[in-house]
Enzyme design. Structure first.
Site, short mmCIF file in Angstrom:
data_model
loop_
_atom_site.label_atom_id
_atom_site.label_comp_id
_atom_site.label_asym_id
_atom_site.label_seq_id
_atom_site.Cartn_x
_atom_site.Cartn_y
_atom_site.Cartn_z
CB SER A 1 -0.90 0.00 1.25
OG SER A 1 -1.50 1.26 1.42
CE1 TYR B 1 -6.59 4.40 -1.97
CE2 TYR B 1 -4.87 4.16 -0.34
CZ TYR B 1 -6.11 3.82 -0.82
OH TYR B 1 -6.89 2.90 -0.15
CB THR C 1 -6.76 2.16 -5.12
OG1 THR C 1 -5.90 1.08 -4.77
CG2 THR C 1 -8.09 1.99 -4.39
CE LYS D 1 -7.30 -3.53 -3.71
NZ LYS D 1 -7.98 -2.58 -2.83
CG HIS E 1 -11.31 -0.28 -0.74
ND1 HIS E 1 -10.61 0.54 -1.59
CD2 HIS E 1 -10.65 -0.19 0.44
CE1 HIS E 1 -9.59 1.10 -0.96
NE2 HIS E 1 -9.59 0.67 0.29
C1 LIG Z 1 -7.09 -2.57 7.15
C2 LIG Z 1 -7.25 -2.44 5.67
C3 LIG Z 1 -6.50 -1.51 4.98
C4 LIG Z 1 -6.64 -1.40 3.59
N1 LIG Z 1 -5.85 -0.51 2.94
C5 LIG Z 1 -5.93 -0.43 1.58
C6 LIG Z 1 -5.06 0.44 0.87
O1 LIG Z 1 -4.22 1.12 1.44
N2 LIG Z 1 -5.20 0.48 -0.48
C7 LIG Z 1 -6.12 -0.28 -1.15
O2 LIG Z 1 -6.20 -0.20 -2.38
N3 LIG Z 1 -6.93 -1.13 -0.49
C8 LIG Z 1 -6.86 -1.22 0.85
N4 LIG Z 1 -7.66 -2.11 1.51
C9 LIG Z 1 -8.56 -3.02 0.75
C10 LIG Z 1 -7.83 -4.34 0.43
O3 LIG Z 1 -6.81 -4.13 -0.51
C11 LIG Z 1 -8.77 -5.40 -0.17
O4 LIG Z 1 -9.47 -4.85 -1.26
C12 LIG Z 1 -9.77 -6.00 0.81
O5 LIG Z 1 -9.29 -5.99 2.13
C13 LIG Z 1 -10.09 -7.43 0.38
O6 LIG Z 1 -11.08 -8.00 1.15
P1 LIG Z 1 -10.78 -9.03 2.37
O7 LIG Z 1 -10.21 -8.20 3.49
O8 LIG Z 1 -12.13 -9.58 2.68
O9 LIG Z 1 -9.81 -10.09 1.88
C14 LIG Z 1 -7.55 -2.23 2.90
C15 LIG Z 1 -8.30 -3.16 3.61
C16 LIG Z 1 -8.15 -3.29 4.97
C17 LIG Z 1 -8.97 -4.32 5.71
#
Ligand SMILES: Cc1cc2nc3c(=O)[nH]c(=O)nc-3n(C[C@H](O)[C@H](O)[C@H](O)COP(=O)(O)O)c2cc1C
Length: 366
Positions: A111, A134, A160, A237, A261
């Site tokens: 990230s 981002y 994203t 994404k 997300h």
């Molecule tokens: C704590 C947390 C932080 C996240 N941070 C980002 C991020 O910085 N950038 C991003 O594109 N997605 C972020 N996501 C989304 C994840 O990349 C992903 O799409 C999602 O967690 C997938 O679902 P799952 O947690 O059920 O496996 C984040 C998700 C969580 C839970």
């Protein structure tokens, strides 16, 4: 004498242990979704909407989980989703995750908002890394990050596109969540970190920072722009529809990641597994299609691959592995999922990923 905590046997058991270990507001920040958390729940339930049609008397003495993604051979199709601030769960944060993912021959997406610098993560990694981008209001900030990622050896950029504004994450608003002093957005300066650490009742430091710095006016022009500033492959994404897939392909992207997300953005957005078939049908092999959201079992992976995903990304469970056992925890958790996938392939009579297609699925009828 109390017996040591048993090693978790599945991803949900990791979640259980992590819940007991993490401060409540940190657990909620990771676990939670936006608004009423409908998308969060539905993304999981979508996997139950399919039964499996196993083939019998197939030689499954060996099952091959390897896959080629953007020209790189991986030993399995389980990547780590980009997730911010992993030092919330373990001091080594993203460095531990990168070591664990690489040891198992898998991909990690790092990230923008990582709690270790993108260079530190690259130095520790033994497997392929992609960098999640981002877009900031100030394009120069994004360009500088992309240059650093290129210099550090990242192999692709993941833009994203589902977070022009942050979804309302009620758990964080209730707890007044902000980053604790020991966790920083390591790629950024003190000003950004002061915003992220601000704690106020009814507000979230994470949300305040996003609305201050992320560019909410992003359009398809941004995809052109990213492609113009870097020669690295670009994936989008957060794509969930045929229409956006068609535009992505026309814009020349190398891949799309079907994702809502983790249910943290538009609540009520279609579960990624449900969106997958229309995206795959539209992409027609012209770009890679990956998906994330709710993957907790090897059979979940099998269903996503059968619906046409080339690979899947795993989000929250990685956090639970970190909280429970740092690098070792993430490594064990990913290997559990890989073993579950291999067993699912064997029991379904599909001993390799290319042998999987929609004929292994049937819609649940009751
Ligand atoms: C704590 C947390 C932080 C996240 N941070 C980002 C991020 O910085 N950038 C991003 O594109 N997605 C972020 N996501 C989304 C994840 O990349 C992903 O799409 C999602 O967690 C997938 O679902 P799952 O947690 O059920 O496996 C984040 C998700 C969580 C839970």
């Amino acid at each position: 004498m109390t017996a040591p905590a048993a090693r978790p046997l599945c991803l949900d058991a990791y979640e259980h242990q992590a819940r007991a270990r993490l401060p409540a507001d940190v657990f909620d920040y990771v676990f939670g979704g936006s608004d009423d958390e409908c998308s969060l729940r539905d993304s999981r339930r979508a996997f139950d909407a399919w039964w499996l049609r196993p083939g019998v008397l197939v030689d499954v003495a060996r099952c091959d989980t390897s896959v080629e993604l953007l020209g790189t051979r991986l030993s399995h199709p389980l990547g780590v989703a980009p997730m911010a601030y992993q030092a919330l769960a373990h001091p080594d944060g993203e460095v531990a995750t990168a070591r664990a993912a690489g040891a198992l021959g898998g991909l990690m997406v790092v990230s923008t908002m990582a709690s270790r610098t993108l260079e530190d993560v690259a130095a520790a990694a033994t497997g392929p890394l992609w960098f999640q981008v981002y877009c900031f209001r100030e394009r120069a900030v994004t360009t500088a990050l992309i240059r650093r990622a290129e210099a550090a050896g990242y192999q692709a950029l993941v833009l994203t596109v589902d977070a022009p504004r942050l979804g309302r994450r009620m758990r964080d608003l209730r707890s007044g969540f902000g980053l604790p002093a020991h966790v920083r957005a390591a790629n950024f300066d003190a000003g950004v970190n002061a915003a992220l650490g601000a704690r106020a009742s009814g507000e979230s430091g994470i949300a305040s920072h996003a609305s201050r710095d992320f560019d909410p006016s992003l359009t398809w022009e941004a995809v052109e722009w990213v492609r113009s500033v870097s020669k690295l492959p670009v994936l989008l994404k957060g794509v969930l529809t045929a229409e956006d897939t068609a535009r992505a392909v026309a814009a020349g992207v190398d891949g799309v990641i079907v994702s809502n997300h983790g249910g943290r953005q538009l609540d009520g957005a279609i579960p990624p597994l449900e969106a997958l078939p229309e995206v795959v049908a539209t992409a027609k092999g012209r770009c890679e299609v990956l998906m994330d959201g709710g993957i907790r079992r090897g059979t979940d992976v099998l269903k996503a691959l059968a619906l046409g995903a080339k690979a899947v990304l795993v989000g929250r469970p990685v956090y639970w592995g970190l909280a429970t056992g740092g690098e070792e925890g993430v490594g064990h958790l990913l290997s559990l999922l890989r073993e579950e996938l291999e067993l699912a392939l064997a029991l379904a009579g599909r001993p390799s990923l290319p042998s999987l297609d929609a004929s292994v699925l049937r819609r649940r009828t009751f």
